[in-house]
Design a protein around this motif. Structure first.
Motif, PDB file in Angstrom:
ATOM      1  N   THR A 282      -1.609  -1.900 -15.041  1.00  0.00           N
ATOM      2  CA  THR A 282      -2.934  -1.331 -14.819  1.00  0.00           C
ATOM      3  C   THR A 282      -3.085   0.035 -15.459  1.00  0.00           C
ATOM      4  OG1 THR A 282      -3.136  -2.552 -12.740  1.00  0.00           O
ATOM      5  CG2 THR A 282      -4.585  -0.661 -13.009  1.00  0.00           C
ATOM      6  N   LEU A 283      -1.995   0.782 -15.566  1.00  0.00           N
ATOM      7  CA  LEU A 283      -2.028   2.151 -16.094  1.00  0.00           C
ATOM      8  C   LEU A 283      -1.462   2.249 -17.499  1.00  0.00           C
ATOM      9  CD1 LEU A 283      -0.645   4.065 -12.943  1.00  0.00           C
ATOM     10  CD2 LEU A 283      -2.983   3.312 -13.397  1.00  0.00           C
ATOM     11  N   SER A 284      -1.224   1.127 -18.136  1.00  0.00           N
ATOM     12  CA  SER A 284      -0.485   1.129 -19.405  1.00  0.00           C
ATOM     13  C   SER A 284      -1.375   0.816 -20.609  1.00  0.00           C
ATOM     14  CB  SER A 284       0.647   0.096 -19.348  1.00  0.00           C
ATOM     15  OG  SER A 284       1.231  -0.071 -20.624  1.00  0.00           O
TER      16      SER A 284
ATOM     17  N   ALA B  26      -6.699   8.924  -6.436  1.00  0.00           N
ATOM     18  CA  ALA B  26      -7.615   9.546  -7.397  1.00  0.00           C
ATOM     19  C   ALA B  26      -7.037   9.532  -8.799  1.00  0.00           C
ATOM     20  CB  ALA B  26      -7.945  10.968  -6.963  1.00  0.00           C
ATOM     21  N   GLU B  27      -5.773   9.893  -8.929  1.00  0.00           N
ATOM     22  CA  GLU B  27      -5.133   9.890 -10.248  1.00  0.00           C
ATOM     23  C   GLU B  27      -5.028   8.468 -10.780  1.00  0.00           C
ATOM     24  OE1 GLU B  27      -3.287  11.484 -13.683  1.00  0.00           O
ATOM     25  OE2 GLU B  27      -4.591  12.312 -12.110  1.00  0.00           O
ATOM     26  N   GLY B  28      -4.809   7.511  -9.889  1.00  0.00           N
ATOM     27  CA  GLY B  28      -4.755   6.124 -10.318  1.00  0.00           C
ATOM     28  C   GLY B  28      -6.066   5.671 -10.933  1.00  0.00           C
ATOM     29  N   VAL B  29      -7.192   6.081 -10.353  1.00  0.00           N
ATOM     30  CA  VAL B  29      -8.500   5.732 -10.914  1.00  0.00           C
ATOM     31  C   VAL B  29      -8.634   6.265 -12.334  1.00  0.00           C
ATOM     32  CG1 VAL B  29     -10.985   6.135 -10.705  1.00  0.00           C
ATOM     33  CG2 VAL B  29      -9.642   5.560  -8.666  1.00  0.00           C
ATOM     34  N   VAL B  30      -8.275   7.520 -12.528  1.00  0.00           N
ATOM     35  CA  VAL B  30      -8.410   8.153 -13.847  1.00  0.00           C
ATOM     36  C   VAL B  30      -7.492   7.501 -14.865  1.00  0.00           C
ATOM     37  CG1 VAL B  30      -8.053  10.302 -15.129  1.00  0.00           C
ATOM     38  CG2 VAL B  30      -9.170  10.346 -12.878  1.00  0.00           C
ATOM     39  N   ARG B  31      -6.241   7.317 -14.509  1.00  0.00           N
ATOM     40  CA  ARG B  31      -5.286   6.757 -15.455  1.00  0.00           C
ATOM     41  C   ARG B  31      -5.594   5.299 -15.779  1.00  0.00           C
ATOM     42  NH1 ARG B  31       0.795   8.273 -13.831  1.00  0.00           N
ATOM     43  NH2 ARG B  31       1.093   6.796 -15.554  1.00  0.00           N
TER      44      ARG B  31
ATOM     45  N   ASP C 200      -6.337   0.909  -4.048  1.00  0.00           N
ATOM     46  CA  ASP C 200      -5.776   1.333  -2.756  1.00  0.00           C
ATOM     47  C   ASP C 200      -4.462   0.632  -2.429  1.00  0.00           C
ATOM     48  OD1 ASP C 200      -6.588  -1.209  -1.973  1.00  0.00           O
ATOM     49  OD2 ASP C 200      -7.819  -0.528  -0.277  1.00  0.00           O
ATOM     50  N   MET C 201      -4.044  -0.329  -3.255  1.00  0.00           N
ATOM     51  CA  MET C 201      -2.755  -0.980  -3.024  1.00  0.00           C
ATOM     52  C   MET C 201      -1.631   0.034  -3.222  1.00  0.00           C
ATOM     53  SD  MET C 201      -3.812  -4.509  -4.974  1.00  0.00           S
ATOM     54  CE  MET C 201      -2.158  -5.180  -5.123  1.00  0.00           C
ATOM     55  N   ARG C 202      -0.580  -0.118  -2.446  1.00  0.00           N
ATOM     56  CA  ARG C 202       0.453   0.917  -2.405  1.00  0.00           C
ATOM     57  C   ARG C 202       1.206   1.087  -3.715  1.00  0.00           C
ATOM     58  NH1 ARG C 202       2.281  -0.905   3.665  1.00  0.00           N
ATOM     59  NH2 ARG C 202       0.737   0.346   4.784  1.00  0.00           N
ATOM     60  N   ALA C 203       1.207   0.034  -4.557  1.00  0.00           N
ATOM     61  CA  ALA C 203       1.862   0.151  -5.858  1.00  0.00           C
ATOM     62  C   ALA C 203       1.257   1.277  -6.682  1.00  0.00           C
ATOM     63  CB  ALA C 203       1.747  -1.163  -6.623  1.00  0.00           C
ATOM     64  N   ILE C 204      -0.015   1.611  -6.446  1.00  0.00           N
ATOM     65  CA  ILE C 204      -0.675   2.715  -7.141  1.00  0.00           C
ATOM     66  C   ILE C 204      -0.863   3.908  -6.213  1.00  0.00           C
ATOM     67  CG2 ILE C 204      -2.742   3.447  -8.391  1.00  0.00           C
ATOM     68  CD1 ILE C 204      -1.059   1.410  -9.909  1.00  0.00           C
ATOM     69  N   SER C 205      -1.448   3.664  -5.028  1.00  0.00           N
ATOM     70  CA  SER C 205      -1.826   4.785  -4.167  1.00  0.00           C
ATOM     71  C   SER C 205      -0.627   5.568  -3.649  1.00  0.00           C
ATOM     72  CB  SER C 205      -2.667   4.283  -2.993  1.00  0.00           C
ATOM     73  OG  SER C 205      -1.936   3.393  -2.170  1.00  0.00           O
ATOM     74  N   ARG C 206       0.542   4.916  -3.556  1.00  0.00           N
ATOM     75  CA  ARG C 206       1.734   5.621  -3.074  1.00  0.00           C
ATOM     76  C   ARG C 206       2.684   6.025  -4.201  1.00  0.00           C
ATOM     77  NH1 ARG C 206       3.776   3.321   2.804  1.00  0.00           N
ATOM     78  NH2 ARG C 206       1.919   3.968   3.965  1.00  0.00           N
ATOM     79  N   THR C 207       2.250   5.845  -5.437  1.00  0.00           N
ATOM     80  CA  THR C 207       3.062   6.303  -6.575  1.00  0.00           C
ATOM     81  C   THR C 207       2.315   7.424  -7.296  1.00  0.00           C
ATOM     82  OG1 THR C 207       2.195   4.482  -7.921  1.00  0.00           O
ATOM     83  CG2 THR C 207       4.317   4.134  -6.834  1.00  0.00           C
ATOM     84  N   VAL C 208       1.297   7.098  -8.066  1.00  0.00           N
ATOM     85  CA  VAL C 208       0.545   8.147  -8.757  1.00  0.00           C
ATOM     86  C   VAL C 208      -0.565   8.729  -7.890  1.00  0.00           C
ATOM     87  CG1 VAL C 208       1.047   7.119 -10.988  1.00  0.00           C
ATOM     88  CG2 VAL C 208      -1.100   6.557  -9.860  1.00  0.00           C
TER      89      VAL C 208
ATOM     90  N   LEU D 285      -3.924   1.139   4.019  1.00  0.00           N
ATOM     91  CA  LEU D 285      -2.871   0.857   3.046  1.00  0.00           C
ATOM     92  C   LEU D 285      -2.151   2.108   2.585  1.00  0.00           C
ATOM     93  CD1 LEU D 285      -4.341  -1.909   0.727  1.00  0.00           C
ATOM     94  CD2 LEU D 285      -2.549  -2.104   2.414  1.00  0.00           C
ATOM     95  N   ARG D 286      -2.875   3.213   2.458  1.00  0.00           N
ATOM     96  CA  ARG D 286      -2.254   4.392   1.866  1.00  0.00           C
ATOM     97  C   ARG D 286      -1.446   5.197   2.872  1.00  0.00           C
ATOM     98  NH1 ARG D 286      -7.303   4.688  -0.011  1.00  0.00           N
ATOM     99  NH2 ARG D 286      -7.818   6.728   0.836  1.00  0.00           N
ATOM    100  N   GLY D 287      -1.694   4.949   4.152  1.00  0.00           N
ATOM    101  CA  GLY D 287      -0.929   5.650   5.165  1.00  0.00           C
ATOM    102  C   GLY D 287      -1.252   7.124   5.237  1.00  0.00           C
TER     103      GLY D 287
END
Length: 515
Positions: free
Chosen positions: A235-237, A271-276, A260-268, A294-296
């Protein structure tokens, strides 16, 4: 936000797909109608948005009246349904159709799904699943896949795409470049598929190439790292998305899986996930399901507005700061608008109830064809039969653990009784929000044992083994993804259904009663 360039603000709206709270009965929230008026590109419906057909169609009409917005939803058939959260889908799922391996049946089901989606007022179906289920212990794909052979998956993906779009509903093949060879659910964490470029080309990419060739209007990305291509999730590549555009020749809308899935929200981070995601080449960013923790961070979202505002601010700030090129944003928005224009041209076509019914009939035919049997199962549902359900976990993407099969079997055998080995925790939209601490309760008798995907859950597998040891003549009914024809070798009698939706339940009940 008041001093942001209005054109930039509108572009930022266009590339977002939030979820929201509200139904046709309660009406959409005011913030959503305002956002659509400002150019919001899409909204995503979840089960909590759907009531009956008339009310849900009225909700869609209000959204479409507010602006040029796409309404999207997951309606894969089988275990993943938003329109039939309460009663279960009447459409066969992918594994059932792949096992039957008749593309004409798949096309009939796809036409019926599309008619139903359009009858409820939606424009974009987030399917078909184009993942090759290479790992039988996959915790999130399983029976959502057509199979483990790439070309089989490809021909059914192509059949679904062409048929759904012929009925005026855009199809979105997912999860590019492939979620089938992982034991990590990206709702819960970041997955890595470490295979060679050759394996990717000859396995994962085959069904997506078929989807592109069939004219798929959209393709959804996976939050999975493929080290052979990049060290960032797909998704970010930019590299992974260039492969989709340049090598596979895709020209439609690239949609992200939920941010909002943790693979994105708990790594980058969200908000940064949306931009990237946008910077990498995604055109439409799915924000996720409001209300799900999901994000805790602080118990999850509200009715969707908070995540929407966060994403909107992140995009405009990134463009202003030069981290996200405005030209990339404009390119993405143009693709979304093109898809919205295509959908608008098909939106007013009348619903064909005959096509709907034909899809239900095709689903039942596929469910019967999909059944595989070991040993003598005739007359199993006679007398005082004890059914034992050993399934433990819900599939996090697939709604609640289905009871259609147990209900159908109990209805055919009035003297039967049911024991559930594991207590069920609370769940919303299929995601477990309260895991039961209760251990397994193994009954003293077992005539029919229901199991999901045998290898996906060690606790389930352990309980199943104990039951087979104690009751070697019991019939095992596998509703999930078996590893192969020799799976569950210790079961003397076995039926594999390749799904647990309503058509599978009916086919099993007919088989075990001889009806």
């Amino acid at each position: 936000m008041t001093d942001v360039d209005p054109d930039l603000r509108r572009l930022a709206h266009t590339v977002l797909m939030p979820g929201f709270g509200g139904t046709g009965r309660s009406g959409p929230p005011a913030w959503l109608l305002a956002a659509i008026g400002e150019g919001l590109g899409s909204v995503c419906w979840f089960g909590h948005n759907v009531t009956d057909r008339a009310e849900t169609a009225a909700l869609a009409a209000r959204l479409h009246a507010a602006g040029d917005v796409l309404v999207a939803l997951d309606e894969e058939g089988g275990t993943v349904t938003r329109l039939h959260v309460a009663d279960g889908s009447p459409h066969a799922g992918a594994a059932t159709l792949g096992r039957a391996d008749d593309p004409a049946l798949t096309a009939a089901v796809a036409r019926s799904v599309a008619q139903e989606v359009r009858a409820h007022g939606a424009d974009l179906v987030l399917g078909p699943v184009a993942d090759v289920n290479a790992d039988p212990a996959n915790p999130v794909i399983g029976v959502r896949s057509y199979g483990a052979e790439p070309h089989l998956v490809g021909r059914h993906v192509a059949a679904f795409v062409a048929a759904a779009q012929a009925e005026g509903v855009a199809a979105c093949a997912k999860h590019y470049p492939g979620h089938g060879d992982t034991r990590t659910d990206t709702h819960a964490g970041l997955a890595v598929v470490d295979v060679s470029p050759e394996t990717l080309r000859t396995r994962e990419l085959v069904p997506f190439a078929a989807a592109v060739a069939a004219g798929a209007r959209a393709i959804m990305t996976a939050h999975i790292v493929f080290p052979a291509l990049d060290d960032a999730p797909a998704t970010l590549s930019p590299a992974v998305l260039r492969l989709l555009r340049e090598d596979l020749g895709f020209t439609g809308v690239v949609v992200s899986d939920a941010i909002d899935m943790r693979a994105i929200s708990r790594t980058v981070g969200f908000a940064e996930g949306v931009v990237r995601t946008l910077a990498a080449g995604v055109d439409l960013v799915c924000l996720g399901n409001p209300g799900m923790p999901l994000r805790g961070e602080d118990g999850g979202s509200d009715d969707g507005e908070r995540d929407f505002r966060t994403a909107l601010d992140a995009i405009t700030a990134a463009v202003t700061e030069g981290r996200l090129p405005r030209a990339r944003l404009a390119q993405a928005a143009a693709r979304v608008r093109d898809l919205a224009a295509w959908s608008a041209r098909h939106r007013t076509a009348p619903v064909d109830e005959a096509v709907l019914a034909a899809g239900h009939e095709a689903s039942e035919a596929a469910a019967r064809l999909a059944l595989t049997v070991r040993g003598d199962v005739a007359g199993t549902l006679t007398g005082s039969v004890h059914l034992v359900d050993v399934r433990r976990r819900r599939n996090i993407a697939s709604g609640k653990l289905s009871d259609h099969v147990t209900d159908a079997l109990l209805a055919r055998a009035p003297g039967a009784r049911l024991t559930r080995v594991f207590a069920r925790g609370e769940a919303t939209e299929g995601r477990v929000t309260e895991e039961s601490a209760a251990g397994p309760v193994l009954p003293e008798a077992a005539d029919v044992i229901l199991v999901g995907t045998p290898h996906a859950d060690p606790e389930q597998a352990k309980a199943l083994d104990a039951l087979i040891d104690a009751h070697p003549d019991a019939l095992v009914v596998c509703l999930g993804w078996p590893a192969g024809p020799d799976d569950l070798p210790r079961a003397r009698r076995l039926v594999c259904a390749y799904g647990d939706a309503r058509p599978n339940a009916k086919a099993l009940a007919e088989l075990l009663t001889g009806a």
